[in-house]
Design a protein around this motif. Structure first.
Motif, PDB file in Angstrom:
ATOM      1  N   GLU A 144     -12.763 -12.072 -23.411  1.00 18.27           N
ATOM      2  CA  GLU A 144     -12.724 -10.686 -22.934  1.00 18.27           C
ATOM      3  C   GLU A 144     -12.071  -9.842 -24.033  1.00 18.27           C
ATOM      4  OE1 GLU A 144     -14.105  -9.615 -20.253  1.00 18.27           O
ATOM      5  OE2 GLU A 144     -14.550 -11.543 -19.282  1.00 18.27           O
ATOM      6  N   SER A 145     -12.812  -8.877 -24.573  1.00 21.10           N
ATOM      7  CA  SER A 145     -12.317  -8.063 -25.683  1.00 21.10           C
ATOM      8  C   SER A 145     -11.896  -6.687 -25.184  1.00 21.10           C
ATOM      9  CB  SER A 145     -13.404  -7.919 -26.758  1.00 21.10           C
ATOM     10  OG  SER A 145     -13.739  -9.185 -27.297  1.00 21.10           O
ATOM     11  N   TYR A 146     -10.729  -6.233 -25.645  1.00 22.83           N
ATOM     12  CA  TYR A 146     -10.143  -4.970 -25.206  1.00 22.83           C
ATOM     13  C   TYR A 146      -9.975  -4.038 -26.401  1.00 22.83           C
ATOM     14  CZ  TYR A 146      -9.112  -7.634 -20.980  1.00 22.83           C
ATOM     15  OH  TYR A 146      -9.224  -8.394 -19.860  1.00 22.83           O
ATOM     16  N   ASP A 147     -10.003  -2.737 -26.139  1.00 23.85           N
ATOM     17  CA  ASP A 147      -9.877  -1.758 -27.213  1.00 23.85           C
ATOM     18  C   ASP A 147      -8.524  -1.860 -27.904  1.00 23.85           C
ATOM     19  OD1 ASP A 147     -12.412  -0.712 -26.842  1.00 23.85           O
ATOM     20  OD2 ASP A 147     -11.724   0.803 -25.418  1.00 23.85           O
ATOM     21  N   GLN A 148      -7.472  -2.138 -27.134  1.00 22.50           N
ATOM     22  CA  GLN A 148      -6.130  -2.317 -27.691  1.00 22.50           C
ATOM     23  C   GLN A 148      -5.531  -3.596 -27.127  1.00 22.50           C
ATOM     24  OE1 GLN A 148      -4.063   1.419 -26.825  1.00 22.50           O
ATOM     25  NE2 GLN A 148      -4.470   2.081 -28.917  1.00 22.50           N
ATOM     26  N   ILE A 149      -4.596  -4.164 -27.877  1.00 25.28           N
ATOM     27  CA  ILE A 149      -4.008  -5.430 -27.445  1.00 25.28           C
ATOM     28  C   ILE A 149      -3.223  -5.266 -26.152  1.00 25.28           C
ATOM     29  CG2 ILE A 149      -1.851  -5.196 -28.764  1.00 25.28           C
ATOM     30  CD1 ILE A 149      -4.010  -8.392 -28.117  1.00 25.28           C
ATOM     31  N   THR A 150      -2.730  -4.065 -25.884  1.00 26.76           N
ATOM     32  CA  THR A 150      -2.009  -3.834 -24.629  1.00 26.76           C
ATOM     33  C   THR A 150      -2.899  -4.113 -23.427  1.00 26.76           C
ATOM     34  OG1 THR A 150      -2.538  -1.484 -24.910  1.00 26.76           O
ATOM     35  CG2 THR A 150      -0.339  -2.203 -25.572  1.00 26.76           C
ATOM     36  N   GLY A 151      -4.206  -3.861 -23.558  1.00 26.01           N
ATOM     37  CA  GLY A 151      -5.129  -4.156 -22.472  1.00 26.01           C
ATOM     38  C   GLY A 151      -5.219  -5.644 -22.202  1.00 26.01           C
ATOM     39  N   ALA A 152      -5.228  -6.446 -23.256  1.00 24.09           N
ATOM     40  CA  ALA A 152      -5.263  -7.904 -23.099  1.00 24.09           C
ATOM     41  C   ALA A 152      -3.968  -8.413 -22.479  1.00 24.09           C
ATOM     42  CB  ALA A 152      -5.508  -8.566 -24.447  1.00 24.09           C
ATOM     43  N   PHE A 153      -2.830  -7.866 -22.928  1.00 24.17           N
ATOM     44  CA  PHE A 153      -1.550  -8.281 -22.357  1.00 24.17           C
ATOM     45  C   PHE A 153      -1.479  -7.948 -20.860  1.00 24.17           C
ATOM     46  CE2 PHE A 153       0.670  -7.753 -26.731  1.00 24.17           C
ATOM     47  CZ  PHE A 153       0.341  -9.051 -27.072  1.00 24.17           C
ATOM     48  N   ASP A 154      -1.908  -6.749 -20.501  1.00 21.70           N
ATOM     49  CA  ASP A 154      -1.900  -6.361 -19.087  1.00 21.70           C
ATOM     50  C   ASP A 154      -2.800  -7.279 -18.267  1.00 21.70           C
ATOM     51  OD1 ASP A 154      -0.167  -4.283 -19.613  1.00 21.70           O
ATOM     52  OD2 ASP A 154      -1.724  -2.735 -19.652  1.00 21.70           O
ATOM     53  N   ALA A 155      -3.951  -7.640 -18.835  1.00 25.54           N
ATOM     54  CA  ALA A 155      -4.878  -8.534 -18.132  1.00 25.54           C
ATOM     55  C   ALA A 155      -4.240  -9.903 -17.888  1.00 25.54           C
ATOM     56  CB  ALA A 155      -6.170  -8.678 -18.927  1.00 25.54           C
ATOM     57  N   LEU A 156      -3.446 -10.384 -18.834  1.00 25.27           N
ATOM     58  CA  LEU A 156      -2.761 -11.656 -18.654  1.00 25.27           C
ATOM     59  C   LEU A 156      -1.757 -11.572 -17.502  1.00 25.27           C
ATOM     60  CD1 LEU A 156      -2.163 -14.556 -19.594  1.00 25.27           C
ATOM     61  CD2 LEU A 156      -0.529 -13.585 -21.242  1.00 25.27           C
ATOM     62  N   LEU A 157      -0.971 -10.525 -17.484  1.00 32.12           N
ATOM     63  CA  LEU A 157       0.023 -10.365 -16.421  1.00 32.12           C
ATOM     64  C   LEU A 157      -0.634 -10.211 -15.057  1.00 32.12           C
ATOM     65  CD1 LEU A 157       2.629  -7.953 -18.069  1.00 32.12           C
ATOM     66  CD2 LEU A 157       2.830 -10.428 -17.728  1.00 32.12           C
TER      67      LEU A 157
END
Length: 274
Positions: free
Chosen positions: A172-185
């Motif tokens: 799953e690719s996100y525009d910013q890494i913060t999106g990936a971190f939020d998805a993990l949480l």
């Protein structure tokens, strides 16, 4: 994995830099005193390399290195221009800014489109997982979903892992890494693949996540490996258009100077654990 402090607490006062609009002269302008202004394309936020404080000040490791190199050694004014990472190289080559300074890994694919400075930072692609989850080894990632930032070497590392698993990995690719971190949480992905220092900053602030353990590329190459799985070893560089050789040499000379006189170590030690 036991909780540990992955990074030294980031210092409060960093070098300030203003955001600039697109300049129409190939990424250069003139400051109020007539000095040339170097515009720097950067994907923000990406702590601890470039991010805003609560007061809106732009700080970070890259920001302070830029201050030391462009202002301190070369006598230029400089401005950071926020831009999406997955389009940052085309934006550079379209003349929207003079250089890229955005925790960018030097690799052969990018070197076909831009020229890089000498390396100024070593990083690793690593894996963050939930502390109370079921993923405890690289093999446990098979059949899971991993989050990455678009256009990054983290995305490339995930694609390599996907190939290693014969396709049994969803990215799953996100525009910013913060999106990936939020998805993990939020349990929308099972892991995040990203640069170790940025992931460490996030892990320090969130007890729910930890680095995935294991011996990886750093251990295999005999480096002083960190205490977690490393998928790749990478070097960051400042990116230039391919017709900007004279300026690139100026910057390389300045990078060498701040390493020799201790300025680089002072900045490094402000942001990262010894």
């Amino acid at each position: 994995m036991d909780r540990r402090s992955y990074l030294k607490t980031v210092g409060g006062a960093g070098a300030a830099a203003a955001f600039a609009g697109c300049l129409g002269d190939g990424g250069n302008g003139n400051g109020e005193d007539g000095a040339e202004t170097i515009t720097i394309g950067s994907d923000i936020p990406y702590p601890p390399f470039e991010y805003r404080t609560e007061e809106g000040e732009l700080v970070g490791f890259d920001v302070e290195i830029a201050e030391a190199v462009f202002a301190g050694e070369l006598g230029y004014e400089y401005e950071f221009q926020e831009t999406s990472f997955d389009g940052i190289i085309p934006s550079l080559n379209n003349g929207n800014f003079r250089v890229i300074m955005s925790a960018m890994t030097i690799n052969d694919e990018r070197a076909e489109e831009v020229d890089f400075s000498d390396p100024y930072f070593t990083a690793y692609q690593t894996v963050l997982v939930l502390d109370d989850g079921n993923i405890t080894s690289k093999e446990d990632l098979k059949g899971t979903q991993v989050g990455v930032q678009k256009g990054t070497t983290g995305e490339a590392a995930a694609e390599g892992l996907q190939e290693e698993f014969d396709g049994d990995l969803t990215i799953e690719s996100y525009d910013q890494i913060t999106g990936a971190f939020d998805a993990l949480l939020n349990n929308q992905v099972d892991a995040v693949i990203n640069d170790n220092t940025v992931s460490a900053e996030f892990a320090n602030e969130n007890d729910e996540v930890v680095f995935l353990e294991g011996e990886g590329e750093a251990a295999a190459q005999g480096d002083d490996a960190p205490p977690y799985l490393t998928l790749t070893i990478e070097e960051y560089g400042i990116a230039f258009r391919q017709d900007d050789d004279e300026f690139r040499q100026e910057v390389n000379d300045a990078l060498a100077t701040i390493r020799e006189d201790g300025t680089y170590d002072e900045i490094y030690n402000e942001y990262f654990a010894a």
